[in-house]
Write an enzyme that holds these catalytic residues in place. Structure first.
Site, short mmCIF file in Angstrom:
data_model
loop_
_atom_site.label_atom_id
_atom_site.label_comp_id
_atom_site.label_asym_id
_atom_site.label_seq_id
_atom_site.Cartn_x
_atom_site.Cartn_y
_atom_site.Cartn_z
N SER A 52 0.82 -1.20 0.00
CA SER A 52 0.00 0.00 0.00
C SER A 52 0.86 1.26 0.00
O SER A 52 1.70 1.44 -0.87
CB SER A 52 -0.97 -0.04 1.19
OG SER A 52 -1.97 0.95 1.08
N ASP A 193 -5.65 -3.56 -2.58
CA ASP A 193 -4.59 -3.30 -1.61
C ASP A 193 -4.10 -4.58 -0.95
O ASP A 193 -4.87 -5.37 -0.42
CB ASP A 193 -5.16 -2.35 -0.55
CG ASP A 193 -4.12 -1.77 0.37
OD1 ASP A 193 -3.11 -2.44 0.65
OD2 ASP A 193 -4.33 -0.63 0.83
#
Length: 342
Positions: A52, A193
């Site tokens: 991320s 993510d």
């Protein structure tokens, strides 16, 4: 002694400012120690891993300029957050209504994020990066983890545009819509993510490096041949009252479960790496460094990118690196990064 120097960066949204400030300090200390203002993080780490926001930072450190040197300093990388965070996490009143504040649709339009990634990475690809790295995401079509690997990118199947890798690893559920990115063969991948399963990617980095070969090292590296610097984003373990939680439905669990997954994974990975390095000789045990910046004044929400909170995150990061014990550990890290070069 030659050791493989690994940098691992957690996910955490706008809280990526915290590890960004820690790494800016490490880069400055390296330059002072080596007497060379041109030294960059990518010169001193052999391998990077990121999830991320940590994936975006790792990619920023490894992106080359026209001279095939690092395009950004560590400070310029964190400035992406400080300068553009409020635009990336800006939500219109219509989007709030349409998405029910993230419950019925993604909370944020990804256009500002994609523009920032385009400006930072352009059309460069994984194969252009300066060092090997692994960046996490999750393939929602096939229901399995997807890892972007620079060291595999000489094959078109594994080569992607850097901006697409960054978009995929940061496609946090409820915040941004899933990414749909293509490799050099044009095969599409619907990704979200990587923080949903591996918010702390340092164990992934350890495992990947175990299967790789490096210059001036005869065998596949083991823990005793590695130095790992793992940096968190100020994750906090929030407590939830049983009386409230027992009556939560799907909507009530959305925000808590994301925080629990991220925080729980980070702590579990840290525990297992301590166990792995704990089996080594005493001196080698110290080559696993876990830095978790403290959030003191800032809001802990991953998407609070108000100008006020951006400033508070910056101040919390600066406060953390000014702690005497942390400054001493950063000095030790810098010393090792230099001494463990081939």
């Amino acid at each position: 002694m030659k050791k493989i120097r690994i940098l691992s960066l957690d996910g955490g949204g706008i809280r990526g400012i915290l590890p960004g400030i820690v790494l800016t300090q490490i880069e400055q200390k390296l330059q002072e120690k080596m007497g060379d203002s041109n030294v960059k993080l990518s010169d001193m780490f052999d391998f990077m891993a990121g999830t991320s926001t940590g994936g975006i930072l790792a990619l920023a450190y490894l992106t080359p300029n026209e001279e095939n040197r690092p395009k950004l300093t560590a400070q310029e990388a964190v400035n992406i957050y400080l300068d553009r965070g409020d635009d990336i996490f800006d939500v219109s009143n219509w989007q709030k209504i349409k998405s029910l504040n993230g419950l019925a649709d993604e909370k944020y339009n990804a256009s500002e994020l994609e523009e920032a990634l385009e400006d930072t990475f352009g059309e460069l690809k994984l194969s252009n990066l300066l060092k090997p790295c692994i960046i996490s995401s999750y393939d929602i079509r096939n229901g399995k983890p997807h890892f972007f690997k620079q060291h595999k990118s000489n094959n078109d199947i594994y080569n992607f545009k850097i901006k697409d890798v960054a978009r995929a690893t940061s496609a946090a559920p409820t915040y941004f819509e899933p990414a749909r990115v293509k490799n050099d063969l044009g095969t599409p991948y619907p990704l979200i993510d990587g923080g949903v399963f591996v918010n702390n990617p340092s164990l992934v980095a350890y495992s990947e490096v175990r299967s790789m070969t490096f210059e001036n090292m005869e065998n596949f590296p083991s823990a005793k041949n590695m130095m790992i610097v793992s940096i968190g984003t100020g994750s906090v373990s929030k407590g939830y009252e049983y009386k409230k939680a027992k009556d939560w439905g799907a909507i009530g669990w959305i925000k808590p479960i994301i925080e629990i997954m991220m925080s729980g994974n980070s702590k579990t990975v840290h525990h297992h790496l301590k166990q792995i390095f704990g089996t080594l000789e005493e001196q080698d045990q110290k080559d696993y460094h876990r830095l978790e910046p403290e959030i003191i004044t800032a809001d802990t929400e991953m998407d609070n990118a108000s100008l006020e909170n951006l400033q508070k995150l910056k101040e919390d990061g600066l406060s953390y690196i000014s702690i005497q014990s942390i400054d001493k550990e950063l000095d030790a890290i810098v010393e090792k990064l230099i001494n463990y070069q081939s």
